[in-house]
Design a protein around this motif. Structure first.
Motif, mmCIF file in Angstrom:
data_model
loop_
_atom_site.group_PDB
_atom_site.id
_atom_site.type_symbol
_atom_site.label_atom_id
_atom_site.label_comp_id
_atom_site.label_asym_id
_atom_site.label_seq_id
_atom_site.Cartn_x
_atom_site.Cartn_y
_atom_site.Cartn_z
ATOM 1 N N HIS A 138 0.851 -1.183 0.000
ATOM 2 C CA HIS A 138 0.000 0.000 0.000
ATOM 3 C C HIS A 138 0.888 1.235 0.000
ATOM 4 O O HIS A 138 1.846 1.321 0.778
ATOM 5 C CB HIS A 138 -0.912 0.000 1.227
ATOM 6 N N PHE A 139 0.577 2.198 -0.855
ATOM 7 C CA PHE A 139 1.345 3.433 -0.931
ATOM 8 C C PHE A 139 0.722 4.468 0.000
ATOM 9 O O PHE A 139 -0.483 4.691 -0.010
ATOM 10 C CB PHE A 139 1.354 3.967 -2.365
ATOM 11 N N VAL A 140 1.559 5.114 0.814
ATOM 12 C CA VAL A 140 1.127 6.167 1.718
ATOM 13 C C VAL A 140 1.827 7.445 1.288
ATOM 14 O O VAL A 140 3.059 7.480 1.189
ATOM 15 C CB VAL A 140 1.481 5.837 3.190
ATOM 16 N N THR A 141 1.058 8.488 1.025
ATOM 17 C CA THR A 141 1.646 9.735 0.550
ATOM 18 C C THR A 141 2.378 10.460 1.673
ATOM 19 O O THR A 141 2.152 10.194 2.861
ATOM 20 C CB THR A 141 0.574 10.669 -0.024
ATOM 21 N N GLU A 142 3.214 11.400 1.290
ATOM 22 C CA GLU A 142 3.984 12.192 2.258
ATOM 23 C C GLU A 142 3.056 13.006 3.165
ATOM 24 O O GLU A 142 3.318 13.168 4.352
ATOM 25 C CB GLU A 142 4.945 13.117 1.498
ATOM 26 N N THR A 143 1.954 13.513 2.609
ATOM 27 C CA THR A 143 1.011 14.288 3.433
ATOM 28 C C THR A 143 0.319 13.414 4.463
ATOM 29 O O THR A 143 -0.002 13.876 5.555
ATOM 30 C CB THR A 143 -0.037 14.977 2.551
ATOM 31 N N ASN A 144 0.071 12.142 4.142
ATOM 32 C CA ASN A 144 -0.535 11.232 5.119
ATOM 33 C C ASN A 144 0.455 10.776 6.177
ATOM 34 O O ASN A 144 0.052 10.269 7.218
ATOM 35 C CB ASN A 144 -1.132 10.017 4.420
ATOM 36 N N LEU A 145 1.753 10.929 5.908
ATOM 37 C CA LEU A 145 2.779 10.534 6.883
ATOM 38 C C LEU A 145 3.095 11.628 7.890
ATOM 39 O O LEU A 145 3.880 11.401 8.801
ATOM 40 C CB LEU A 145 4.063 10.128 6.146
ATOM 41 N N VAL A 146 2.506 12.804 7.728
ATOM 42 C CA VAL A 146 2.753 13.900 8.663
ATOM 43 C C VAL A 146 2.200 13.511 10.035
ATOM 44 O O VAL A 146 1.038 13.151 10.175
ATOM 45 C CB VAL A 146 2.098 15.207 8.166
ATOM 46 N N GLY A 147 3.039 13.556 11.026
ATOM 47 C CA GLY A 147 2.634 13.211 12.392
ATOM 48 C C GLY A 147 2.646 11.725 12.689
ATOM 49 O O GLY A 147 2.286 11.315 13.781
ATOM 50 N N VAL A 148 3.060 10.903 11.740
ATOM 51 C CA VAL A 148 3.091 9.449 11.944
ATOM 52 C C VAL A 148 4.447 9.057 12.520
ATOM 53 O O VAL A 148 5.476 9.353 11.945
ATOM 54 C CB VAL A 148 2.834 8.700 10.609
ATOM 55 N N ARG A 149 4.429 8.397 13.663
ATOM 56 C CA ARG A 149 5.654 7.903 14.294
ATOM 57 C C ARG A 149 5.837 6.407 14.061
ATOM 58 O O ARG A 149 6.942 5.900 14.145
ATOM 59 C CB ARG A 149 5.641 8.175 15.804
ATOM 60 N N SER A 150 4.722 5.690 13.803
ATOM 61 C CA SER A 150 4.819 4.261 13.547
ATOM 62 C C SER A 150 3.631 3.814 12.698
ATOM 63 O O SER A 150 2.592 4.460 12.671
ATOM 64 C CB SER A 150 4.873 3.469 14.852
ATOM 65 N N ILE A 151 3.819 2.698 12.011
ATOM 66 C CA ILE A 151 2.781 2.113 11.175
ATOM 67 C C ILE A 151 2.525 0.699 11.687
ATOM 68 O O ILE A 151 3.458 -0.071 11.913
ATOM 69 C CB ILE A 151 3.202 2.093 9.692
ATOM 70 N N LYS A 152 1.246 0.377 11.866
ATOM 71 C CA LYS A 152 0.855 -0.899 12.450
ATOM 72 C C LYS A 152 -0.084 -1.628 11.476
ATOM 73 O O LYS A 152 -0.984 -1.014 10.909
ATOM 74 C CB LYS A 152 0.128 -0.648 13.773
ATOM 75 N N VAL A 153 0.139 -2.921 11.291
ATOM 76 C CA VAL A 153 -0.728 -3.756 10.456
ATOM 77 C C VAL A 153 -1.253 -4.881 11.345
ATOM 78 O O VAL A 153 -0.484 -5.585 11.987
ATOM 79 C CB VAL A 153 0.020 -4.317 9.231
ATOM 80 N N GLU A 154 -2.583 -5.034 11.357
ATOM 81 C CA GLU A 154 -3.229 -6.014 12.221
ATOM 82 C C GLU A 154 -3.766 -7.187 11.424
ATOM 83 O O GLU A 154 -4.250 -7.026 10.304
ATOM 84 C CB GLU A 154 -4.397 -5.378 12.973
ATOM 85 N N GLY A 155 -3.675 -8.365 12.017
ATOM 86 C CA GLY A 155 -4.295 -9.574 11.492
ATOM 87 C C GLY A 155 -5.250 -10.109 12.548
ATOM 88 O O GLY A 155 -5.520 -9.438 13.545
ATOM 89 N N ALA A 156 -5.753 -11.322 12.361
ATOM 90 C CA ALA A 156 -6.694 -11.887 13.328
ATOM 91 C C ALA A 156 -6.004 -12.268 14.632
ATOM 92 O O ALA A 156 -6.553 -12.062 15.712
ATOM 93 C CB ALA A 156 -7.385 -13.110 12.730
ATOM 94 N N ASN A 157 -4.783 -12.820 14.558
ATOM 95 C CA ASN A 157 -4.116 -13.313 15.758
ATOM 96 C C ASN A 157 -2.946 -12.468 16.230
ATOM 97 O O ASN A 157 -2.457 -12.667 17.337
ATOM 98 C CB ASN A 157 -3.627 -14.743 15.538
ATOM 99 N N ASN A 158 -2.447 -11.569 15.377
ATOM 100 C CA ASN A 158 -1.311 -10.742 15.817
ATOM 101 C C ASN A 158 -1.293 -9.463 15.013
ATOM 102 O O ASN A 158 -2.108 -9.251 14.115
ATOM 103 C CB ASN A 158 0.006 -11.508 15.663
ATOM 104 N N ALA A 159 -0.355 -8.619 15.349
ATOM 105 C CA ALA A 159 -0.148 -7.372 14.622
ATOM 106 C C ALA A 159 1.354 -7.095 14.623
ATOM 107 O O ALA A 159 2.080 -7.576 15.496
ATOM 108 C CB ALA A 159 -0.891 -6.229 15.313
#
Length: 164
Positions: A138-159
Motif C-alpha cells: 500500500h502506498f502512503v503519501t507524504e502528506t498522510n505521513l505527517v505526524g506518523v511515528r509508527s505504522i501498524k498492520v493487524e491480522g486476526a491473531n497478531n499485529a
C-alpha cells in the motif's frame, strides 16, 4: 561547483554510514515488531453514518482478517512510503487481499493502523505455510505521513508495528 558537489557527495556517504542514526534515510523506519491486537471500536450508533441525500451504494468487502502477519516492511520512496506486508492465511485459497486503513487513514497518537483482509473460502485444505502466504503493498503519501511515528498492520491473531 566542484566544492559543493564534493561536499554533497561526502556528506551523503557520511550520513548513510551512521548505522542507527536518525539522520540515515535508510533507518527512517526500523524493523517490525510484534504488537497486541486492539479491539474494534464502533462509532456512536445514535449518529447516522449515511444520509438520505447522499445515497451512494457502497461496495461491502466480504473479506476477513488474515490469520497471522508474518513481516512488515516500510520502504521510503520520493513522495511517501510503501507498506509491504507478508501474511499467512488460515487455509489455502485466500484471494483479493486488501490493506484497509482504520480511522479513515488518519494516525491516532502517531500510529497509522491498517488491517489486512482477504477473501478466504471455507473448507479448504490447510497445507504448508508457504502455500498460504499472502503479499500486499500500500502506498502512503507524504502528506498522510505527517505526524506518523509508527505504522501498524493487524491480522486476526497478531499485529506488527514499525517505528520511525
Amino acid at each position: 561547483m566542484r566544492k559543493s558537489l564534493t561536499v554533497l557527495l561526502l556528506s551523503s556517504v557520511v550520513l548513510t554510514s551512521c548505522g542507527s542514526s536518525r539522520l540515515n534515510p535508510l533507518n527512517w523506519f526500523g524493523r517490525s515488531q510484534p504488537a497486541p491486537v486492539t479491539a474494534e471500536i464502533n462509532a456512536n450508533p445514535l449518529i447516522p453514518q449515511k444520509s438520505r441525500i447522499n445515497r451512494k451504494r457502497e461496495y461491502v468487502y466480504p473479506g476477513t482478517l488474515v490469520h497471522e502477519i508474518a513481516t512488515l516492511k516500510i520502504e521510503r520512496v520520493q513522495s511517501g512510503a510503501i507498506v509491504r506486508v507478508k501474511a499467512v492465511a488460515a487455509a489455502q485459497g485466500a484471494h483479493t487481499i486488501l490493506l484497509e486503513a482504520t480511522n479513515d487513514g488518519l494516525p491516532v497518537k502517531g500510529v497509522l493502523t491498517y488491517r489486512m483482509k482477504a477473501i478466504q473460502p471455507t473448507g479448504n485444505a490447510v497445507g504448508p505455510a508457504q502455500s498460504r502466504e499472502l503479499h500486499a503493498a500500500h502506498f502512503v503519501t507524504e502528506t498522510n505521513l505527517v505526524g506518523v511515528r509508527s505504522i501498524k498492520v493487524e491480522g486476526a491473531n497478531n499485529a506488527r508495528i514499525s517505528r520511525r
